[in-house]
Structures are given as C-alpha cells and as structure tokens.
Design an enzyme around this catalytic site. Structure first.
Site, PDB file in Angstrom:
ATOM      1  CB  CYS A  99      34.588   5.826 -55.237  1.00 20.01           C
ATOM      2  SG  CYS A  99      32.992   5.269 -54.314  1.00 20.01           S
ATOM      3  CG  HIS A 155      34.462   9.594 -57.566  1.00 19.73           C
ATOM      4  ND1 HIS A 155      34.136   8.721 -56.516  1.00 19.73           N
ATOM      5  CD2 HIS A 155      34.709  10.726 -56.983  1.00 19.73           C
ATOM      6  CE1 HIS A 155      34.114   9.522 -55.417  1.00 19.73           C
ATOM      7  NE2 HIS A 155      34.356  10.747 -55.721  1.00 19.73           N
TER       8      HIS A 155
END
Length: 560
Positions: A99, A155
């Site tokens: 991610c 993130h």
C-alpha cells in the site's frame, strides 16, 4: 501454453456471459449533461470552460490481476469492463507490492529508494510519513488552478499535523489515515489494547459521519457531493482511494446474490466487495456526466498492488501475491478512460509504472515540473493516447536493504557486483532480475478457491536448488515466470546487477522508526491522529538545556 489457453477461454466466457450496465439509464445524454450543470455551488456561467482536463484517479486496494471481467474472472465487473473497453487497457502496467509504496510513488513520481520508504509500509504507531521535502502531485496541480480533493485511504503517515493530506496539497480530505479498518465502524486495532477510530474530515475526526454506512458507498456519496458543489468550468483533481477490496472481508448482503455458488468463503466475500466497488465506480461516472465534467475528464483506474489469495484475491496466471516482487505482486489492473483519448478502444502493451502519473498529469494540467525535482516517472500520455513507444525502458521495482536477508546470498553469487542476500528486483526492457528473498512464490489457480473435495490448495510449487538467490526471466516471452534463465545468460545477469548497483548509489537512508507509545489513540481522545508536537519537543530540549545550566552553576558553587 495451457495456462494461456485457460486464461483466454475464461476471458471469452466472461465477455459472452455478462452484459454491461446501461450508461444512459438515467437519461444523461449530452443535452441533459449541459442542463444539469446549473444550480451548482459556484456560478456556472462565471468564466469560460477550462482547457485543463478534470482528473479523476481511482485507486483500488488489493485487487488481484485476474479479478476483473476482462481478465477472465468469475466476478462480474461490468462497469470496469465497459470503461476499459471504451478507453485504453494498460497490459504492461506496474505498481509496488504494498500500500504505502504505491501511494508514495504515485503522489511524488519517485521510487521508494528516493523517499526513504523502501521498507514495508508505514505502521499506525510509527513516527513516520512521506518526507515533507517531497513535492506532491496535488501541490503541483494547485499551482495551476486546480481544486484538489481526496476521498478514501491515505496511508502515507500522520504522526505530525504537517503529514496530513490537507497539508500535502489537498483542499479537502474525507477518509481514513491507516492502512485498513472496519468498513462500517471505522475502528482499527493495531495490537491488543491499541485501538482507535479512523474516519476523518479534513483534520478532524468525522464523528458526525459515523452512521454505520459501508465505506465504499460512503466514499462514493462524498464524491457525488464534491462534484455537485464544484463549478465544472474550473479544473478539479479527485483522488478516490477506495478501501475495497482490502481485508477485513466485509460487504452489504445484497452483493452476495450472484456469488452463493462460490464455496470458498473468503473468495465469496471478496467477490461481493468487488461487485459493490464496480457499482460505486458506475455511480461516480454517472455523477461526472450529470454535473457536466465527463466530456473534459480523464479517468484513471489502478490497483495499488496484487491480490492476496488468503484473503480471496486472485492473480492467476501470474506468480506470487501481494507483498512479493513476483509479477502477481506488482503487475496491476489498470486503464484510462477519457473522451480526450485519440486511440479509444485499444490495448497499451508498452511499459508503464505508477510513478509515471506524476509527470503525465502535471503536463496534461499545463503545469511545470521544476528542474531540481529528480523524478523517476515519465510523461506517457502520448504512449497511452496515441499508441506511441513508451519513453520508459526500465523499472526499479525496489531495493530493500533491511528486509530479511537471504541466508545463502553473497557478493560471490552476485559476481562481486551485488550482494544477492539483499531483496531487490529490477526490470530492463524484456528482462527481469530478482535477488535475495523475493517472497511467496506459488502460482494459485482458480480451483484453489474451491472447498470441494480434499481440504487442500492446488497450488503449483517449485523447489529451488538450495542456496538460490538470483533469478532472471524474459517477462515478454514468459510473463508467468516459469523459466529461470539466470544460469543460461550470466552476462545479462551481470548487466542488470550493475544497473541495480547504479540505482543503489542514489538511494537515501531507510525511514523505518520504532513505534512511539504516544501514538496510542487512548491518549488522543480514542482517535488515531497526529500525536507528535514540535512545541513539546522544543520545550523538552529547552528544559534539558536549562537543567544542564543549573547543574553547571551548582558545580561551580561547590568548587568555590
């Protein structure tokens, strides 16, 4: 050959079996599109339409390479299939295996080795974020008049207020700061007792929006609100980073309807999540048409990494999974859909990487790329829109100096050029080289998701000879990485090892700090959020300086 035949058969079957959604079901033809652009938040007649395109970048989370209808999946994705068929499918498109790395490379146009984020992901408790000296894509777009909005998963770190999306170029932010969490409650536990709420609107916890709405649908509603309130005559950048289809595997009940026949419970839940995501993208596209953006828009769709088979994702016939540098971890579903494309309905097989969006989109937005910004991405718009050759000839997939070292790696195995204990992967033209420990290396065929018969997976495994730490593949001829050519072509291995060594000389130190106990949401009102305050650090250093001064004075008195 058998694998390719199976894939082709599945692709044809899925195209014949499943229809597409009716795009004009809401009667949104050109006449209505213009009419519905009135009544917006800003005066629609103010100023002439911008020549700068509206940019909509949609990032799916953990979608496997096979998990789209046009790649032969049993999961129906009529929206994605139609958008891709009418646009340009990217069939040689690469991202990173996890991610944070993919998101950081998209937003900066730089490889991980040039931002210090080359190891793993940013953990919730780490005092870490995308380094503040990196210029971001939304910052560059704001410079040329774009309104910039982010909806979904960030993130990229949040330990300091300066790391938050609204401080990195976005006018507004609605979404989560962490890598995962409950789709309904928006709570996330990083470890036992370290739990908190993770839904934000701009810089504050969005308690008012905590209505138990499934995040995919909630994010889509937010996108529709943004489009309804913005003036389509002014350029907008919308970064929609859906949480789906990342674990935990949750979906509203009605999306299970077509997938009750899937025996594997994880695959069934995953299919329902992907069906909901496909419908969400349909609704976003309808909103673009309804509010007058579509004709001057560029829609880019991408997964952030490969699928995770243990969580229902499929990368078949590619090898490996999320978190690995095999093709199954880094080769992604991707396409561009836009009325502005010259070669609509085509397939791009040129080399494209997620870092390429940064220069490509800034150029399309009529922006300037500063000469002192050392980018790793290329402007690939002509490659996509007109079918020209890609300016990209290589991709550094990564060099991770602190990942678990391969036991038998050595400088000798790397011909004195490279220590093959280090995890690294590089692509140059047709060749791909991997060193160290590249991660889970099985091929996971579709039948692995069946619970029928013996309770075992039908994975294909390869037992490498003891001590192997270098692999070489011709990816063009062997995209499934079945034939290792490292012993046959040692000169090619040496050339790629030298290229790795050259890249490594430009790497910055790895940023991967230990966890900070102050990150505990219990100390922050039960919310995951910035905990590091510059003022506190200053006060502490001033205090310690004062204490040292007092000590010195006391010692002087004693001496006297």
């Amino acid at each position: 050959m058998v694998a390719a035949g199976v894939l082709a058969g599945l692709s044809l079957l899925s195209l014949l079996t499943y229809g597409y959604l009716a795009w004009d079901s809401l009667g949104l033809g050109p006449a209505q599109t213009e009419a519905t652009s009135t009544g917006l938040g800003e005066e629609p007649g103010a100023g002439s339409p911008s020549s700068q395109p509206h940019i909509i970048f949609i990032l799916a989370d953990d979608q496997g390479f096979r998990d789209v209808g046009y790649h032969g999946s049993e999961i129906r994705t009529p929206t994605l299939d139609k958008l891709a068929a009418e646009g340009v499918k990217l069939e040689n498109y690469y991202v990173q295996p996890m991610c944070t790395p993919s998101r950081s490379q998209f937003i900066t146009g730089k490889y991980q080795i040039h931002t210090g984020l080359q190891h793993s992901i940013i953990r919730p408790t780490q005092p870490n974020c995308l380094p503040l000296d990196n210029v971001t894509l939304p910052q560059k777009l704001k410079e040329v008049g774009y309104s910039t909005h982010m909806v979904g998963k960030w993130h990229l770190g949040f330990y300091r207020r300066e790391c938050m999306p609204t401080q990195r170029g976005f006018d507004t932010f609605f979404g989560s700061l962490l890598g995962s969490g409950d789709y309904y409650t928006h709570f996330k536990c990083d470890s036992p007792g370290i739990c908190g709420y993770d839904l934000y609107e701009n810089d504050n916890a969005a308690w008012d929006h905590d209505n138990g709405i499934y995040s995919t649908q909630m994010y889509t509603q937010k996108v529709e609100q943004i489009l309804a309130s913005h003036n389509p005559r002014k350029p907008i950048f919308l970064y929609i980073a859906y949480q789906a289809v990342h674990s935990p595997l949750q979906a509203p009940g009605r999306y299970f309807e077509h997938y009750r026949s899937i025996n594997n419970i994880n695959r069934r839940r995953y299919a329902a999540m992907l069906a909901c995501l496909d419908e969400a993208i349909h609704n976003v596209t309808l909103a673009l048409k309804k509010y007058g953006y579509y004709d001057n828009s560029i829609i880019i769709y991408s997964s952030d990494n490969g699928g995770q088979p243990m969580a229902g994702g499929s990368n078949w016939p590619l090898r490996g999974s999320k978190g690995t540098y095999w093709e199954g971890g880094i080769r992604a579903v991707g396409f561009v859909h836009s009325p502005l494309l010259k070669n609509k309905g085509s397939v791009c097989k040129e080399l494209v990487h997620i870092t390429d969006w940064f220069p490509t989109l800034i150029t399309l937005a009529e922006g300037q790329i500063d000469e002192d910004i050392q980018l790793d991405g290329y402007d690939i718009w002509e490659t996509i829109s007109e079918g020209r050759r890609s300016p990209r000839v290589d991709i550094l997939h990564n060099i991770d100096p602190i990942y678990t070292k391969a036991k038998n790696g050595s400088w000798a195995a790397g011909y004195g050029i490279w220590n093959t204990a280090i995890q690294s992967a590089i692509r140059v033209n047709h060749w791909k080289l991997l060193t160290g420990n590249p991660g889970y290396s099985d091929w996971v065929p579709p039948q692995a998701f069946s619970n029928a018969g013996p309770n075992r997976w039908h994975n294909e495994r390869v037992s490498w000879s003891a001590g192997k730490t270098v692999w070489l593949f011709n990816i063009t001829a062997d995209p499934y990485e079945r034939v290792d050519l490292s012993a046959r072509y040692p000169d090619v291995v040496k050339q790629l090892l030298r290229r790795l060594s050259q890249f490594n000389k430009t790497a910055v130190p790895v940023r991967y700090p230990p966890k900070d106990p102050r990150s505990n949401p219990k100390l922050n009102g039960g919310v995951w959020g910035p905990w590091f305050k510059e003022d506190e650090k200053k006060k502490k250093s001033d205090k310690s300086k004062g204490a040292n001064k007092q000590k010195k004075n006391k010692n002087k008195k004693k001496a006297n």
